[in-house]
Design a protein around this motif. Structure first.
Motif, PDB file in Angstrom:
ATOM      1  N   GLU A  43     -22.560 -42.082 -79.730  1.00 34.28           N
ATOM      2  CA  GLU A  43     -22.399 -42.441 -78.386  1.00 34.28           C
ATOM      3  C   GLU A  43     -21.826 -41.412 -77.590  1.00 34.28           C
ATOM      4  OE1 GLU A  43     -19.326 -45.485 -79.455  1.00 34.28           O
ATOM      5  OE2 GLU A  43     -20.560 -46.840 -80.378  1.00 34.28           O
ATOM      6  N   ILE A  44     -20.992 -40.445 -77.947  1.00 34.25           N
ATOM      7  CA  ILE A  44     -20.616 -39.534 -77.127  1.00 34.25           C
ATOM      8  C   ILE A  44     -21.727 -38.645 -76.670  1.00 34.25           C
ATOM      9  CG2 ILE A  44     -19.172 -37.332 -76.796  1.00 34.25           C
ATOM     10  CD1 ILE A  44     -17.144 -38.985 -78.535  1.00 34.25           C
ATOM     11  N   LYS A  45     -22.624 -38.310 -77.564  1.00 34.23           N
ATOM     12  CA  LYS A  45     -24.023 -37.415 -77.263  1.00 34.23           C
ATOM     13  C   LYS A  45     -24.566 -38.268 -76.387  1.00 34.23           C
ATOM     14  CE  LYS A  45     -24.377 -34.724 -81.627  1.00 34.23           C
ATOM     15  NZ  LYS A  45     -25.172 -34.628 -82.894  1.00 34.23           N
ATOM     16  N   GLN A  46     -24.966 -39.582 -76.491  1.00 35.96           N
ATOM     17  CA  GLN A  46     -25.718 -40.255 -75.583  1.00 35.96           C
ATOM     18  C   GLN A  46     -25.153 -40.201 -74.000  1.00 35.96           C
ATOM     19  OE1 GLN A  46     -26.073 -43.978 -77.219  1.00 35.96           O
ATOM     20  NE2 GLN A  46     -27.900 -43.645 -78.428  1.00 35.96           N
ATOM     21  N   LYS A  47     -23.819 -40.271 -73.824  1.00 35.04           N
ATOM     22  CA  LYS A  47     -23.060 -40.210 -72.585  1.00 35.04           C
ATOM     23  C   LYS A  47     -23.328 -38.697 -71.965  1.00 35.04           C
ATOM     24  CE  LYS A  47     -19.736 -43.924 -73.811  1.00 35.04           C
ATOM     25  NZ  LYS A  47     -18.402 -44.129 -73.973  1.00 35.04           N
ATOM     26  N   LEU A  48     -23.279 -37.793 -72.813  1.00 38.13           N
ATOM     27  CA  LEU A  48     -23.632 -36.371 -72.384  1.00 38.13           C
ATOM     28  C   LEU A  48     -24.975 -36.109 -72.027  1.00 38.13           C
ATOM     29  CD1 LEU A  48     -20.605 -34.518 -74.658  1.00 38.13           C
ATOM     30  CD2 LEU A  48     -20.945 -35.253 -72.085  1.00 38.13           C
ATOM     31  N   GLY A  49     -25.831 -36.820 -72.633  1.00 39.63           N
ATOM     32  CA  GLY A  49     -27.160 -36.569 -72.621  1.00 39.63           C
ATOM     33  C   GLY A  49     -27.844 -35.769 -73.395  1.00 39.63           C
ATOM     34  N   ILE A  50     -26.972 -35.546 -74.568  1.00 41.24           N
ATOM     35  CA  ILE A  50     -27.556 -34.519 -75.550  1.00 41.24           C
ATOM     36  C   ILE A  50     -28.522 -35.593 -76.453  1.00 41.24           C
ATOM     37  CG2 ILE A  50     -26.838 -33.264 -77.516  1.00 41.24           C
ATOM     38  CD1 ILE A  50     -24.043 -32.927 -76.080  1.00 41.24           C
ATOM     39  N   SER A  51     -29.965 -35.058 -76.434  1.00 45.36           N
ATOM     40  CA  SER A  51     -30.643 -35.909 -77.200  1.00 45.36           C
ATOM     41  C   SER A  51     -31.176 -35.008 -78.640  1.00 45.36           C
ATOM     42  CB  SER A  51     -32.040 -35.852 -76.647  1.00 45.36           C
ATOM     43  OG  SER A  51     -32.654 -34.642 -76.181  1.00 45.36           O
ATOM     44  N   LEU A  52     -31.666 -35.770 -79.281  1.00 44.04           N
ATOM     45  CA  LEU A  52     -32.272 -34.952 -80.610  1.00 44.04           C
ATOM     46  C   LEU A  52     -33.032 -33.936 -80.345  1.00 44.04           C
ATOM     47  CD1 LEU A  52     -32.145 -35.151 -83.882  1.00 44.04           C
ATOM     48  CD2 LEU A  52     -34.111 -36.800 -83.373  1.00 44.04           C
ATOM     49  N   MET A  53     -34.023 -34.113 -79.599  1.00 51.43           N
ATOM     50  CA  MET A  53     -34.819 -33.030 -79.121  1.00 51.43           C
ATOM     51  C   MET A  53     -33.965 -31.922 -78.765  1.00 51.43           C
ATOM     52  SD  MET A  53     -37.859 -31.899 -79.270  1.00 51.43           S
ATOM     53  CE  MET A  53     -39.214 -32.882 -79.323  1.00 51.43           C
ATOM     54  N   ASN A  54     -32.977 -31.998 -77.889  1.00 55.17           N
ATOM     55  CA  ASN A  54     -32.274 -30.810 -77.386  1.00 55.17           C
ATOM     56  C   ASN A  54     -31.447 -30.274 -78.366  1.00 55.17           C
ATOM     57  OD1 ASN A  54     -32.923 -31.311 -74.721  1.00 55.17           O
ATOM     58  ND2 ASN A  54     -31.087 -32.264 -74.205  1.00 55.17           N
ATOM     59  N   GLU A  55     -31.066 -30.959 -79.335  1.00 53.86           N
ATOM     60  CA  GLU A  55     -30.290 -30.584 -80.590  1.00 53.86           C
ATOM     61  C   GLU A  55     -31.376 -29.658 -81.467  1.00 53.86           C
ATOM     62  OE1 GLU A  55     -27.015 -32.618 -82.939  1.00 53.86           O
ATOM     63  OE2 GLU A  55     -28.126 -34.443 -81.814  1.00 53.86           O
ATOM     64  N   LEU A  56     -32.623 -30.104 -81.587  1.00 56.07           N
ATOM     65  CA  LEU A  56     -33.349 -29.360 -82.458  1.00 56.07           C
ATOM     66  C   LEU A  56     -33.748 -27.845 -81.703  1.00 56.07           C
ATOM     67  CD1 LEU A  56     -35.861 -32.054 -83.561  1.00 56.07           C
ATOM     68  CD2 LEU A  56     -34.279 -30.917 -84.964  1.00 56.07           C
ATOM     69  N   LYS A  57     -33.954 -27.979 -80.600  1.00 55.99           N
ATOM     70  CA  LYS A  57     -34.277 -26.724 -79.627  1.00 55.99           C
ATOM     71  C   LYS A  57     -32.965 -25.903 -79.803  1.00 55.99           C
ATOM     72  CE  LYS A  57     -37.045 -28.758 -76.033  1.00 55.99           C
ATOM     73  NZ  LYS A  57     -37.037 -29.164 -74.595  1.00 55.99           N
ATOM     74  N   GLN A  58     -31.895 -26.594 -79.743  1.00 55.67           N
ATOM     75  CA  GLN A  58     -30.582 -25.383 -79.926  1.00 55.67           C
ATOM     76  C   GLN A  58     -30.644 -24.851 -81.148  1.00 55.67           C
ATOM     77  OE1 GLN A  58     -27.439 -27.974 -78.573  1.00 55.67           O
ATOM     78  NE2 GLN A  58     -27.749 -27.468 -76.359  1.00 55.67           N
ATOM     79  N   ASN A  59     -31.020 -25.857 -82.244  1.00 54.49           N
ATOM     80  CA  ASN A  59     -30.773 -25.311 -83.783  1.00 54.49           C
ATOM     81  C   ASN A  59     -31.798 -24.335 -84.079  1.00 54.49           C
ATOM     82  OD1 ASN A  59     -28.639 -26.748 -84.451  1.00 54.49           O
ATOM     83  ND2 ASN A  59     -29.784 -28.542 -85.341  1.00 54.49           N
ATOM     84  N   PHE A  60     -33.135 -24.728 -83.236  1.00 49.35           N
ATOM     85  CA  PHE A  60     -34.231 -23.518 -83.704  1.00 49.35           C
ATOM     86  C   PHE A  60     -33.931 -22.233 -82.912  1.00 49.35           C
ATOM     87  CE2 PHE A  60     -38.457 -21.621 -82.371  1.00 49.35           C
ATOM     88  CZ  PHE A  60     -38.957 -21.566 -83.651  1.00 49.35           C
ATOM     89  N   SER A  61     -33.287 -22.201 -81.722  1.00 51.49           N
ATOM     90  CA  SER A  61     -33.052 -21.088 -81.153  1.00 51.49           C
ATOM     91  C   SER A  61     -32.188 -20.151 -81.802  1.00 51.49           C
ATOM     92  CB  SER A  61     -32.692 -21.350 -79.823  1.00 51.49           C
ATOM     93  OG  SER A  61     -33.471 -21.878 -78.865  1.00 51.49           O
ATOM     94  N   LYS A  62     -31.037 -20.879 -82.393  1.00 47.03           N
ATOM     95  CA  LYS A  62     -29.995 -20.320 -83.143  1.00 47.03           C
ATOM     96  C   LYS A  62     -30.409 -19.695 -84.461  1.00 47.03           C
ATOM     97  CE  LYS A  62     -25.374 -20.958 -85.096  1.00 47.03           C
ATOM     98  NZ  LYS A  62     -25.507 -20.028 -86.042  1.00 47.03           N
ATOM     99  N   SER A  63     -31.226 -20.440 -85.029  1.00 44.17           N
ATOM    100  CA  SER A  63     -31.825 -19.901 -86.195  1.00 44.17           C
ATOM    101  C   SER A  63     -32.785 -18.776 -86.026  1.00 44.17           C
ATOM    102  CB  SER A  63     -32.588 -20.996 -86.898  1.00 44.17           C
ATOM    103  OG  SER A  63     -31.740 -22.071 -87.413  1.00 44.17           O
ATOM    104  N   TRP A  64     -33.523 -19.005 -85.108  1.00 43.27           N
ATOM    105  CA  TRP A  64     -34.436 -17.698 -84.490  1.00 43.27           C
ATOM    106  C   TRP A  64     -33.801 -16.388 -84.324  1.00 43.27           C
ATOM    107  CZ3 TRP A  64     -39.061 -15.994 -85.314  1.00 43.27           C
ATOM    108  CH2 TRP A  64     -39.745 -15.243 -84.636  1.00 43.27           C
TER     109      TRP A  64
END
Length: 173
Positions: A43-64
């Motif tokens: 619920e907090i993520k939805q209110k902040l506008g953090i989507s699953l796609m954004n999380e995946l992008k951030q995780n991918f960037s960090k892993s890369w």
């Protein structure tokens, strides 16, 4: 002897099933609490506008980024970069050698090519095609004249950057 074995050998072994039941209840409660917290997090993520796609992008960037900082990646990158430079140099050398070979061809080598059966056969086919084309337009002229005028027109069009008309219709427009 470990703690578990001590517990089994104590005179209070009859309490083990009760202890087991309590542990299962605690685990169940912890699972429910965790599920509630995960739901609240969503619920907090939805209110902040953090989507699953954004999380995946951030995780991918960090892993890369993490992978690029490893010594294995750096070593591989250096090796492949060096190999690419060597390959580029080798291809350049081959191109230079071919250009030099064509530049070194002597007049007698060119005459040899022109007098070869393959070139003669090709020349005859081109001459026949041009002659038929010239006769069908009724323009006249020998093969050499047609070839010369075509080469001249081609050279002028490449120098001027303009296109030579390919048909009579284009000439009339």
């Amino acid at each position: 002897m470990n703690t578990f074995e001590c517990c089994l050998l104590t005179p209070f072994s009859f309490l083990l099933p009760l202890h087991f039941s309590q542990l299962e209840d605690e685990i169940s409660t912890l699972r429910q609490v965790l599920a509630a917290k995960e739901k609240h997090l969503v619920e907090i993520k939805q209110k902040l506008g953090i989507s699953l796609m954004n999380e995946l992008k951030q995780n991918f960037s960090k892993s890369w980024h993490d992978m690029q900082t490893t010594s294995a990646y750096k070593k591989t990158h250096e090796t492949l970069s060096h190999a690419g430079q060597k390959a580029t140099a080798a291809i350049s050398n081959v191109g230079t050698a071919i250009s030099k070979k064509f530049g070194d061809m002597r007049y007698r080598d060119v005459l040899f090519l022109w007098n070869s059966p393959t070139f003669k056969s090709f020349e005859e086919k081109v001459e026949t095609t041009v002659t038929r084309t010239c006769c069908s337009f009724n323009t006249g002229g020998s093969f050499e004249e047609v070839l010369s005028s075509t080469a001249h027109a081609s050279a002028q069009s490449s120098l001027a950057g303009t296109r030579v008309p390919e048909s009579e219709e284009e000439l009339q427009c």
